[in-house]
Design an enzyme around this catalytic site. Structure first.
Site, PDB file in Angstrom:
ATOM      1  N   GLN A  74      33.365  25.889  93.543  1.00  0.00           N
ATOM      2  CA  GLN A  74      32.761  26.291  92.272  1.00  0.00           C
ATOM      3  C   GLN A  74      31.395  26.942  92.483  1.00  0.00           C
ATOM      4  OE1 GLN A  74      30.948  23.730  89.109  1.00  0.00           O
ATOM      5  NE2 GLN A  74      32.736  24.369  87.910  1.00  0.00           N
ATOM      6  N   CYS A 104      28.111  23.731  82.677  1.00  0.00           N
ATOM      7  CA  CYS A 104      27.167  22.684  83.089  1.00  0.00           C
ATOM      8  C   CYS A 104      26.078  22.509  82.033  1.00  0.00           C
ATOM      9  CB  CYS A 104      26.533  23.029  84.430  1.00  0.00           C
ATOM     10  SG  CYS A 104      25.289  21.818  84.953  1.00  0.00           S
ATOM     11  N   GLY A 228      37.118  13.887  86.053  1.00  0.00           N
ATOM     12  CA  GLY A 228      35.812  13.857  86.684  1.00  0.00           C
ATOM     13  C   GLY A 228      35.314  12.441  86.869  1.00  0.00           C
TER      14      GLY A 228
END
Length: 317
Positions: A74, A104, A228
């Site tokens: 990423q 993010c 996650g």
């Protein structure tokens, strides 16, 4: 039987993917999750500027081994040219997908116009996607949030823009920037994204069990599920075997994780990170708080290994 997931020419064994987790998704943890059933793991987010400038710390984060393939790397940044340069560098590495972070929520990232800030600047986001796609033959995916806030839910149209500019898949975290990691996950918007595009859509948010992953896969109509924080101390989330209730089984998972850390890291340099990982294996288990205190008190990695062995022996005696 779980369905397979195809992203461009890459076919994955199943639809479950480890999300990029800053401070957690290092090589040992990715290998652990692959061994427990994740079809694909993603690196921590990596700065395009760090790659282009050949920064040692950034390059260390790109390390991979054949055993973890396929793997996604990423990238994040707000400069289309630098993102393109970084994509060209990544294309020479042993990775299978380039993912672009456009979700993010961390303020220092957003302040620079990267991460979730790009949800407010689709023209810049499109330019970044075009440059990355231009500089690589690898599949390119994008990870986003549902929007900046509840008054600006942009994920469906943002996903269409991303598809129009060349991405091969899109992951959607079902929260806005303002939510951070709190509040309710918006699976309805994730389902709307799926209806808006023809590329694979991967849903993300608050999945903590394998059963939940399959349930939300079906409910949302998504092609894949990204997990996650639900995988921390819980690699069983990728396996049909549910998270074990017994201390002995939890210890087995931790021991395997520590072995991989010992093999692929310099443990004493990242001891605080390791303790953070290790303590999570005993969440919700009787006596877990005592074990966590012992873990956090271990002065070295060797002491942590000895502690895990002594607990195992005590329980099997």
């Amino acid at each position: 039987m779980t369905p397979r997931l195809q992203i461009k020419s890459l076919q994955l064994e199943n639809p479950l993917i480890l999300a990029p987790l800053a401070g957690y998704s290092d090589l040992p943890f990715r290998l652990l999750c692959r061994q427990f059933g994740a079809a694909l793991c993603c690196t921590e987010m990596i700065s395009c500027h760090g790659l282009v400038r050949d920064k040692k710390k950034t390059l260390q984060m790109t390390r991979t081994v054949p055993e973890e393939r396929p793997v996604a790397l990423q990238l994040f940044g707000a400069d289309p040219e630098k993102m393109g340069e970084a994509a060209a560098i990544v294309s020479g590495m042993d990775v299978d997908i380039i993912d672009i972070n456009m979700g993010c929520p961390v303020k220092k990232v957003v302040k620079k116009g990267a991460g979730a800030a790009l949800l407010k600047n689709p023209a810049l986001a499109a330019a970044i996607i075009r440059q990355v796609c231009k500089k690589t033959s690898l599949p390119v995916t994008v990870k986003i949030r549902t929007g900046w806030n509840h008054d600006a839910i942009v994920a469906p149209e943002f996903a269409r823009m991303a598809e129009d500019n060349g991405v091969s898949g899109i992951a959607v975290h079902g929260r806005t920037w303002t939510q951070g990691f709190g509040g309710t996950v918006d699976w309805l918007t994730i389902a709307r994204v799926k209806q808006s595009v023809s590329i694979p859509v991967i849903g993300n948010g608050d999945i903590t069990t394998y059963k939940d992953a399959l349930l939300f896969l079906e409910k949302s109509g998504c092609d894949g599920i990204m997990i996650g924080r639900g995988a921390l101390g819980n690699p069983w989330v990728f396996s049909p075997d549910s998270t074990p209730a017994s201390l002995a089984k939890r210890l087995e998972g931790l021991r395997r994780h520590l072995e991989l850390i010992q093999q692929y890291s310099d443990p004493d340099k990242i001891l605080a990170r390791i303790k953070n990982h290790a303590g999570r294996y005993f969440k919700g288990i009787t006596g877990g708080s005592v074990l966590r205190r012992q873990i956090y008190a271990a002065p070295t990695f060797a002491a942590l290994m000895e502690l895990s062995e002594s607990i195992q022996l005590a329980r099997s005696a």
